[in-house]
Design a protein around this motif. Structure first.
Motif, PDB file in Angstrom:
ATOM      1  N   PHE A 188       0.829  -1.209   0.000  1.00 36.03           N
ATOM      2  CA  PHE A 188       0.000   0.000   0.000  1.00 36.03           C
ATOM      3  C   PHE A 188       0.858   1.252   0.000  1.00 36.03           C
ATOM      4  O   PHE A 188       0.520   2.258  -0.631  1.00 36.03           O
ATOM      5  CB  PHE A 188      -0.972  -0.011   1.184  1.00 36.03           C
ATOM      6  CG  PHE A 188      -2.077  -1.013   0.989  1.00 36.03           C
ATOM      7  CD1 PHE A 188      -3.018  -0.835  -0.008  1.00 36.03           C
ATOM      8  CD2 PHE A 188      -2.165  -2.141   1.783  1.00 36.03           C
ATOM      9  CE1 PHE A 188      -4.035  -1.763  -0.224  1.00 36.03           C
ATOM     10  CE2 PHE A 188      -3.168  -3.075   1.588  1.00 36.03           C
ATOM     11  CZ  PHE A 188      -4.102  -2.893   0.585  1.00 36.03           C
ATOM     12  N   GLU A 189       1.986   1.179   0.699  1.00 37.87           N
ATOM     13  CA  GLU A 189       2.913   2.311   0.724  1.00 37.87           C
ATOM     14  C   GLU A 189       3.423   2.602  -0.699  1.00 37.87           C
ATOM     15  O   GLU A 189       3.476   3.756  -1.131  1.00 37.87           O
ATOM     16  CB  GLU A 189       4.080   1.910   1.641  1.00 37.87           C
ATOM     17  CG  GLU A 189       4.981   3.027   2.080  1.00 37.87           C
ATOM     18  CD  GLU A 189       6.143   2.467   2.903  1.00 37.87           C
ATOM     19  OE1 GLU A 189       5.933   1.522   3.703  1.00 37.87           O
ATOM     20  OE2 GLU A 189       7.268   2.966   2.717  1.00 37.87           O
ATOM     21  N   ASP A 190       3.762   1.533  -1.422  1.00 36.14           N
ATOM     22  CA  ASP A 190       4.267   1.705  -2.791  1.00 36.14           C
ATOM     23  C   ASP A 190       3.184   2.236  -3.719  1.00 36.14           C
ATOM     24  O   ASP A 190       3.448   3.098  -4.565  1.00 36.14           O
ATOM     25  CB  ASP A 190       4.812   0.370  -3.321  1.00 36.14           C
ATOM     26  CG  ASP A 190       6.133  -0.015  -2.669  1.00 36.14           C
ATOM     27  OD1 ASP A 190       6.782   0.887  -2.095  1.00 36.14           O
ATOM     28  OD2 ASP A 190       6.508  -1.192  -2.725  1.00 36.14           O
ATOM     29  N   VAL A 191       1.958   1.714  -3.563  1.00 38.97           N
ATOM     30  CA  VAL A 191       0.849   2.216  -4.388  1.00 38.97           C
ATOM     31  C   VAL A 191       0.677   3.712  -4.140  1.00 38.97           C
ATOM     32  O   VAL A 191       0.524   4.509  -5.062  1.00 38.97           O
ATOM     33  CB  VAL A 191      -0.460   1.454  -4.065  1.00 38.97           C
ATOM     34  CG1 VAL A 191      -1.643   2.102  -4.772  1.00 38.97           C
ATOM     35  CG2 VAL A 191      -0.334  -0.010  -4.468  1.00 38.97           C
ATOM     36  N   ARG A 192       0.743   4.091  -2.877  1.00 42.77           N
ATOM     37  CA  ARG A 192       0.582   5.506  -2.525  1.00 42.77           C
ATOM     38  C   ARG A 192       1.691   6.354  -3.125  1.00 42.77           C
ATOM     39  O   ARG A 192       1.460   7.472  -3.591  1.00 42.77           O
ATOM     40  CB  ARG A 192       0.577   5.674  -1.003  1.00 42.77           C
ATOM     41  CG  ARG A 192      -0.798   6.007  -0.467  1.00 42.77           C
ATOM     42  CD  ARG A 192      -0.776   6.220   1.017  1.00 42.77           C
ATOM     43  NE  ARG A 192       0.061   7.347   1.416  1.00 42.77           N
ATOM     44  CZ  ARG A 192       0.450   7.569   2.668  1.00 42.77           C
ATOM     45  NH1 ARG A 192       0.071   6.750   3.624  1.00 42.77           N
ATOM     46  NH2 ARG A 192       1.192   8.601   2.964  1.00 42.77           N
ATOM     47  N   THR A 193       2.913   5.839  -3.105  1.00 42.80           N
ATOM     48  CA  THR A 193       4.036   6.589  -3.677  1.00 42.80           C
ATOM     49  C   THR A 193       3.815   6.849  -5.161  1.00 42.80           C
ATOM     50  O   THR A 193       3.983   7.969  -5.641  1.00 42.80           O
ATOM     51  CB  THR A 193       5.352   5.805  -3.486  1.00 42.80           C
ATOM     52  OG1 THR A 193       5.570   5.634  -2.097  1.00 42.80           O
ATOM     53  CG2 THR A 193       6.528   6.527  -4.120  1.00 42.80           C
ATOM     54  N   VAL A 194       3.401   5.800  -5.885  1.00 43.75           N
ATOM     55  CA  VAL A 194       3.189   5.951  -7.328  1.00 43.75           C
ATOM     56  C   VAL A 194       2.067   6.961  -7.580  1.00 43.75           C
ATOM     57  O   VAL A 194       2.174   7.832  -8.450  1.00 43.75           O
ATOM     58  CB  VAL A 194       2.861   4.582  -7.968  1.00 43.75           C
ATOM     59  CG1 VAL A 194       2.543   4.741  -9.447  1.00 43.75           C
ATOM     60  CG2 VAL A 194       4.022   3.613  -7.787  1.00 43.75           C
ATOM     61  N   MET A 195       0.995   6.885  -6.772  1.00 45.89           N
ATOM     62  CA  MET A 195      -0.128   7.821  -6.945  1.00 45.89           C
ATOM     63  C   MET A 195       0.273   9.241  -6.553  1.00 45.89           C
ATOM     64  O   MET A 195      -0.169  10.213  -7.161  1.00 45.89           O
ATOM     65  CB  MET A 195      -1.318   7.373  -6.098  1.00 45.89           C
ATOM     66  CG  MET A 195      -1.976   6.121  -6.622  1.00 45.89           C
ATOM     67  SD  MET A 195      -3.425   5.702  -5.643  1.00 45.89           S
ATOM     68  CE  MET A 195      -4.613   6.886  -6.271  1.00 45.89           C
ATOM     69  N   TRP A 196       1.111   9.334  -5.528  1.00 44.00           N
ATOM     70  CA  TRP A 196       1.565  10.648  -5.058  1.00 44.00           C
ATOM     71  C   TRP A 196       2.266  11.408  -6.178  1.00 44.00           C
ATOM     72  O   TRP A 196       2.039  12.598  -6.391  1.00 44.00           O
ATOM     73  CB  TRP A 196       2.491  10.447  -3.852  1.00 44.00           C
ATOM     74  CG  TRP A 196       3.238  11.682  -3.430  1.00 44.00           C
ATOM     75  CD1 TRP A 196       2.763  12.721  -2.688  1.00 44.00           C
ATOM     76  CD2 TRP A 196       4.606  12.000  -3.741  1.00 44.00           C
ATOM     77  NE1 TRP A 196       3.749  13.667  -2.518  1.00 44.00           N
ATOM     78  CE2 TRP A 196       4.880  13.245  -3.146  1.00 44.00           C
ATOM     79  CE3 TRP A 196       5.619  11.355  -4.454  1.00 44.00           C
ATOM     80  CZ2 TRP A 196       6.126  13.860  -3.249  1.00 44.00           C
ATOM     81  CZ3 TRP A 196       6.854  11.963  -4.557  1.00 44.00           C
ATOM     82  CH2 TRP A 196       7.105  13.200  -3.955  1.00 44.00           C
ATOM     83  N   ARG A 197       3.108  10.706  -6.932  1.00 43.22           N
ATOM     84  CA  ARG A 197       3.799  11.341  -8.055  1.00 43.22           C
ATOM     85  C   ARG A 197       2.786  11.847  -9.088  1.00 43.22           C
ATOM     86  O   ARG A 197       2.897  12.959  -9.609  1.00 43.22           O
ATOM     87  CB  ARG A 197       4.780  10.348  -8.680  1.00 43.22           C
ATOM     88  CG  ARG A 197       5.633  10.888  -9.817  1.00 43.22           C
ATOM     89  CD  ARG A 197       5.007  10.597 -11.155  1.00 43.22           C
ATOM     90  NE  ARG A 197       5.679  11.297 -12.232  1.00 43.22           N
ATOM     91  CZ  ARG A 197       5.073  11.627 -13.362  1.00 43.22           C
ATOM     92  NH1 ARG A 197       3.809  11.337 -13.564  1.00 43.22           N
ATOM     93  NH2 ARG A 197       5.718  12.260 -14.300  1.00 43.22           N
ATOM     94  N   GLU A 198       1.770  11.032  -9.380  1.00 41.98           N
ATOM     95  CA  GLU A 198       0.771  11.434 -10.370  1.00 41.98           C
ATOM     96  C   GLU A 198      -0.018  12.637  -9.856  1.00 41.98           C
ATOM     97  O   GLU A 198      -0.386  13.526 -10.611  1.00 41.98           O
ATOM     98  CB  GLU A 198      -0.192  10.280 -10.682  1.00 41.98           C
ATOM     99  CG  GLU A 198       0.481   9.012 -11.198  1.00 41.98           C
ATOM    100  CD  GLU A 198       1.296   9.246 -12.454  1.00 41.98           C
ATOM    101  OE1 GLU A 198       0.811   9.966 -13.351  1.00 41.98           O
ATOM    102  OE2 GLU A 198       2.429   8.726 -12.516  1.00 41.98           O
ATOM    103  N   TRP A 199      -0.283  12.620  -8.557  1.00 45.72           N
ATOM    104  CA  TRP A 199      -1.045  13.719  -7.982  1.00 45.72           C
ATOM    105  C   TRP A 199      -0.266  15.031  -8.043  1.00 45.72           C
ATOM    106  O   TRP A 199      -0.820  16.085  -8.352  1.00 45.72           O
ATOM    107  CB  TRP A 199      -1.463  13.386  -6.543  1.00 45.72           C
ATOM    108  CG  TRP A 199      -2.121  14.560  -5.887  1.00 45.72           C
ATOM    109  CD1 TRP A 199      -1.640  15.313  -4.863  1.00 45.72           C
ATOM    110  CD2 TRP A 199      -3.380  15.145  -6.256  1.00 45.72           C
ATOM    111  NE1 TRP A 199      -2.505  16.330  -4.569  1.00 45.72           N
ATOM    112  CE2 TRP A 199      -3.582  16.249  -5.414  1.00 45.72           C
ATOM    113  CE3 TRP A 199      -4.336  14.853  -7.219  1.00 45.72           C
ATOM    114  CZ2 TRP A 199      -4.715  17.070  -5.502  1.00 45.72           C
ATOM    115  CZ3 TRP A 199      -5.457  15.655  -7.311  1.00 45.72           C
ATOM    116  CH2 TRP A 199      -5.643  16.748  -6.454  1.00 45.72           C
TER     117      TRP A 199
END
Ligand SMILES: Nc1ncnc2c1ncn2[C@@H]1O[C@H](COP(=O)(O)OP(=O)(O)OP(=O)(O)O)[C@@H](O)[C@H]1O
Ligand SMILES: [Mg+2]
Lengths: 279, 250
Positions: free
Chosen positions: B5-16
């Motif tokens: 979940f941490e990794d998913v959040r990191t990838v989404m954070w960049r997109e955000w």
């Protein structure tokens, strides 16, 4: 620290790396030197797990590539030959993305990012978009990014290609400092001076094969530390001698205008690969 | 699992970060096509057309929402990921990092679906301005999210499969554009000739436009539409996973 055993990489019939065996000790600064297409980048890409070898084995800090990739990923830093920063992000955001992808502790990462931005002299540009950076700034940022998670081994693929002499010298200082702090370095270059300046051992490769592996000095000594050079009908001729006296004696015996100078890595390179390395 | 979940959040954070910087421009640019569709098909053409007694605008708006969420979700993942792989080489940053393929794909696909949802909400708001009647229920939004996920995942498949930016554009021309027009968006699929209809019913946008329309008009939703969309989501995710693992094993 880094062990290559009979490394082979073939692309659709073309063999880019052809049975490379060598090992790099902890704390060493090691150069892969070779002409265009020698297989340097391919080797680095295998060591950094962006390509799989066709045959052979690779160990980094005792872990085998292909077996314990995640453990290795935490131990290595990579500065590729091409620019691969995220141009949609600022310098600082690029570093934060890397820190988060490497599961760094938030507080430690914040401090480390500030420290590294200062180290590569980009603190004042931290919040600017990477797309506005010059080539030298991008390369420095890539080095900062590669060092962020405190790797033990750093791979640098042509770290100073396309940079002006001032920037190149500053990068050399940076690379020397990192090595002095205990980081193991493996860099590729086709600038001979760079290998001479930065590395304690040099592997000369061509067509994916290892031609020689020694310290720059030992390579020169093997050829003869002094060279007598002269022009014969528009062609440069030369002969190598172990001592200046022997060289001088020979020079006196030739009926052309001669010059005596110290042998350098470029001479070694030309003798070994039979062609000049140039940008 | 926490790592995942941490990794998913990191990838989404960049997109955000990237989206947030251009949020205003993103929203305005997303309004253009739906306004044109609603003017042309809803108002212009709609005056002359009656759909089973109801207004054509009410019929066509769910179709526009379905095709728009498809296009935006697909393109939000497709072109940036294709560029990251081929030109910017920023995909390497993820390949070099200790992050798994499922975490990477989930992050990218969810981020694409977020963009798809933002643009869908814009159309819903516009539709009300144009005077359309649609029922906004939780199931309506759930179906919309599902459709965004399906096509964000297809965007990942195309991005990882295509070897040039031109191929990416061709994929849109040959796959997305025909679906935009044929999959029960502007007219009922049962008006098509038998053979064509059979193919159209199998395409992934068709169950979405059926289901989204049924939810908006408060008619019965067939479970087959949900099963089909769920199956497509799994299929596309599986394909993207396979392609990404192939890249890792090059
Ligand atoms: N993906 C690929 N597909 C096919 N051939 C490739 C691929 N990558 C590299 N090669 C070939 O492998 C050989 C070695 O290339 P490599 O990039 O490793 O050389 P290099 O030593 O890094 O050269 P340079 O000094 O120009 O960077 C070349 O002949 C190249 O054409
Ligand atoms: Mg190279």
């Amino acid at each position: 620290m880094i062990e290559l055993e009979g490394l082979v990489k073939a692309f659709q019939g073309r063999t880019a790396v052809n049975g490379l065996t060598l090992s790099v000790a902890r704390g060493e600064s090691f150069a892969l030197l070779g002409p265009n297409g020698a297989g340097k980048t391919t080797t680095i890409r295998i060591l950094t797990m962006l390509l799989r070898p066709t045959a052979g084995r690779v160990f980094i800090a005792g872990h085998e590539v292909g077996q314990a990739d995640n453990a290795i990923k935490q131990l290595i830093g990579v500065v590729p030959q091409h620019m691969n920063l995220d141009t949609d992000l600022t310098a600082k955001e690029n570093l934060w993305l890397h820190a988060r992808l490497h599961h760094m502790d938030k507080q430690a990462a914040g401090a480390r990012i500030a420290e590294l931005l200062a180290f590569v002299e980009l603190s004042d540009r931290a919040d600017e978009m990477v797309g506005t950076f010059s080539g030298g700034m991008k390369r420095r940022l890539m080095i900062a990014r590669a060092l962020l998670h405190k790797p033990q081994v750093l791979f640098l693929d042509e770290p100073t290609v396309g940079l002006d002499p001032q920037v190149r010298r500053r990068l050399w200082d940076l690379i020397r400092r990192m090595n002095a702090e205990g980081l193991t370095l493996l860099l590729t270059t086709h600038y001979i001076e760079e290998a001479e300046q930065l590395c304690n051992r040099v592997a000369i490769v061509d067509k994916g094969k290892l031609l020689a592996l020694e310290s720059p000095r030992a390579l020169c000594q093997r050829l003869g530390e002094f060279v007598v050079e002269w022009m014969d009908e528009g062609k440069t001729e030369n002969r190598y001698f172990a001592t200046r006296e022997a060289a001088a004696a020979y020079a006196g015996s030739v009926q052309y205008n001669t010059a005596i100078r110290r042998t350098n890595l470029e001479d070694v390179f030309v003798e070994m690969t039979g062609r000049k390395v140039r940008e | 699992m926490v790592r995942f979940f941490e990794d998913v959040r990191t990838v989404m954070w960049r997109e955000w970060l990237v989206l947030n910087r251009r949020l205003g421009r993103f929203i305005f640019s997303r309004m253009v096509t739906p306004i044109l569709y609603m003017l042309a098909f809803g108002v212009g053409l709609g005056r002359a057309v009656q759909m089973n007694g109801g207004s054509y605008l009410d019929f066509v708006v769910p179709g526009i929402i379905a095709l728009n969420s498809m296009n935006i979700s697909f393109n939000s993942v497709g072109s940036p990921l294709n560029m990251a792989k081929l030109y910017h080489k920023t995909l390497e940053e993820y390949l070099i990092a200790p992050i798994t393929t499922p975490a990477f794909l989930c992050g990218k696909i969810l981020a694409g679906a977020v963009r798809g949802m933002i643009s869908s909400l814009i159309i819903v708001a516009l539709a009300f301005l144009f005077g359309a009647n649609l029922a906004l229920s939780p199931i309506f939004f759930a179906l919309l999210i599902l459709n965004c996920l399906v096509f964000a995942a297809l965007g990942a498949v195309a991005a990882l499969l295509m070897k040039s930016h031109e191929d990416m554009a061709n994929f849109s021309t040959y796959v997305l554009v025909p679906m935009s027009f044929l999959c029960g968006t502007f007219f009922r699929a049962d008006h098509l000739p038998q053979g064509v209809r059979l193919i159209v019913e199998l395409l992934p946008l068709t169950p979405a436009s059926h289901a989204i329309r049924a939810a908006a008009m408060q008619t019965a939703i067939s479970e087959w539409w949900l099963i089909a969309q769920g199956a497509y989501l799994l299929l596309f995710f599986g394909m993207a996973h396979r392609l990404m693992e192939q890249i890792r094993r090059e």
